[in-house]
Design a protein around this motif. Sequence first.
Motif, short mmCIF file in Angstrom:
data_model
loop_
_atom_site.label_atom_id
_atom_site.label_comp_id
_atom_site.label_asym_id
_atom_site.label_seq_id
_atom_site.Cartn_x
_atom_site.Cartn_y
_atom_site.Cartn_z
N ALA A 31 46.82 30.16 37.22
CA ALA A 31 45.36 30.00 37.24
C ALA A 31 44.68 31.34 37.05
N ARG A 32 43.49 31.30 36.47
CA ARG A 32 42.69 32.52 36.32
C ARG A 32 42.27 33.00 37.70
N PRO A 33 42.26 34.31 37.89
CA PRO A 33 41.88 34.82 39.22
C PRO A 33 40.41 34.56 39.51
N ARG A 34 40.15 34.26 40.76
CA ARG A 34 38.78 34.06 41.23
C ARG A 34 38.30 35.25 42.03
N GLY A 35 39.24 36.13 42.35
CA GLY A 35 38.92 37.34 43.10
C GLY A 35 40.02 38.36 42.91
N LEU A 36 39.71 39.61 43.18
CA LEU A 36 40.69 40.68 43.05
C LEU A 36 40.41 41.75 44.09
N VAL A 37 41.42 42.08 44.88
CA VAL A 37 41.32 43.18 45.82
C VAL A 37 41.97 44.39 45.15
N THR A 38 41.22 45.46 45.01
CA THR A 38 41.74 46.68 44.40
C THR A 38 40.96 47.88 44.92
N THR A 39 41.32 49.05 44.44
CA THR A 39 40.67 50.26 44.91
C THR A 39 39.43 50.60 44.08
N ARG A 40 38.57 51.39 44.68
CA ARG A 40 37.37 51.87 44.00
C ARG A 40 37.75 52.66 42.74
N ALA A 41 38.77 53.51 42.84
CA ALA A 41 39.18 54.35 41.71
C ALA A 41 39.57 53.51 40.50
N GLY A 65 21.92 47.40 37.82
CA GLY A 65 22.67 48.48 37.19
C GLY A 65 24.11 48.18 36.87
N GLY A 66 24.60 47.03 37.21
CA GLY A 66 25.94 46.68 36.80
C GLY A 66 27.03 47.01 37.81
N LEU A 67 28.24 46.74 37.39
CA LEU A 67 29.40 46.88 38.24
C LEU A 67 29.64 48.33 38.68
N GLY A 68 29.48 49.28 37.76
CA GLY A 68 29.72 50.69 38.10
C GLY A 68 28.86 51.17 39.25
N LEU A 122 38.49 50.53 39.68
CA LEU A 122 37.30 49.90 39.09
C LEU A 122 36.40 50.91 38.40
N LEU A 123 36.39 52.13 38.88
CA LEU A 123 35.56 53.16 38.25
C LEU A 123 36.11 53.58 36.89
N ALA A 124 37.34 53.20 36.59
CA ALA A 124 37.94 53.51 35.30
C ALA A 124 37.35 52.67 34.17
N PHE A 125 36.69 51.57 34.50
CA PHE A 125 36.07 50.71 33.48
C PHE A 125 34.78 51.34 32.98
N SER A 126 34.40 50.99 31.77
CA SER A 126 33.14 51.49 31.23
C SER A 126 31.97 50.95 32.06
N PRO A 127 30.88 51.69 32.15
CA PRO A 127 29.77 51.30 33.03
C PRO A 127 29.16 49.94 32.71
N GLY A 128 29.20 49.52 31.46
CA GLY A 128 28.54 48.28 31.09
C GLY A 128 29.39 47.03 31.21
N VAL A 129 30.62 47.14 31.69
CA VAL A 129 31.50 45.98 31.77
C VAL A 129 30.98 45.00 32.81
N GLY A 130 31.09 43.72 32.50
CA GLY A 130 30.65 42.68 33.42
C GLY A 130 31.70 42.40 34.48
N LEU A 131 31.27 41.77 35.54
CA LEU A 131 32.17 41.49 36.66
C LEU A 131 33.32 40.58 36.24
#
Length: 160
Positions: A121-131, A60-63, A133-142
């Motif tokens: 360098a491009r990030p290999r990981g990101l620590v952030t809040t749930r809120a 179901g994706g990232l969302g 990440l929920l702002a992204f559209s449901p179909g966005v890839g990781l």
Amino acid sequence: MLSVITHSGGSPEGVADLLFDLVPGAVSGLIRDVILVESEGDGEALVALCQDAGARRLPGGLGVAVREARSDLILLASARLRLDSFALERLGRAVSALKPDTADRGLALTGPAFLGIWFPARPRGLVTTRARLLAFSPGVGLESALARASRGTQRLRIAG
């Protein structure tokens, strides 16, 4: 403390290495749960690997994965992210030092800069809040969410 969300990125070996690196973080209490976002090409070896490591696989994706995470603080992890014991310790200290107003902005985990300080360098990981990440559209890839959400964040060089 952290929920980790990752995907295979076409490399079951990368996921295996990442899951192995996360074990000490889970034992110390830094990592609360691990979620693997399923993709169509994931094979039986990856299914068995997740079962052995105690990681949950979710279609179901990232969302969907963000909603199912057990912690409000999430580590989006590329399969290329490597966390040795020193890196996990630095990450734990950095996460503990995050204040509520800066946690939403995020903390990008990077490797060494390619061409000096002008081209980080491009990030290999990101620590952030749930809120956030929920702002992204449901179909966005990781990987896309990782690249977009890490713009303007504080950076922590932990991966070599």
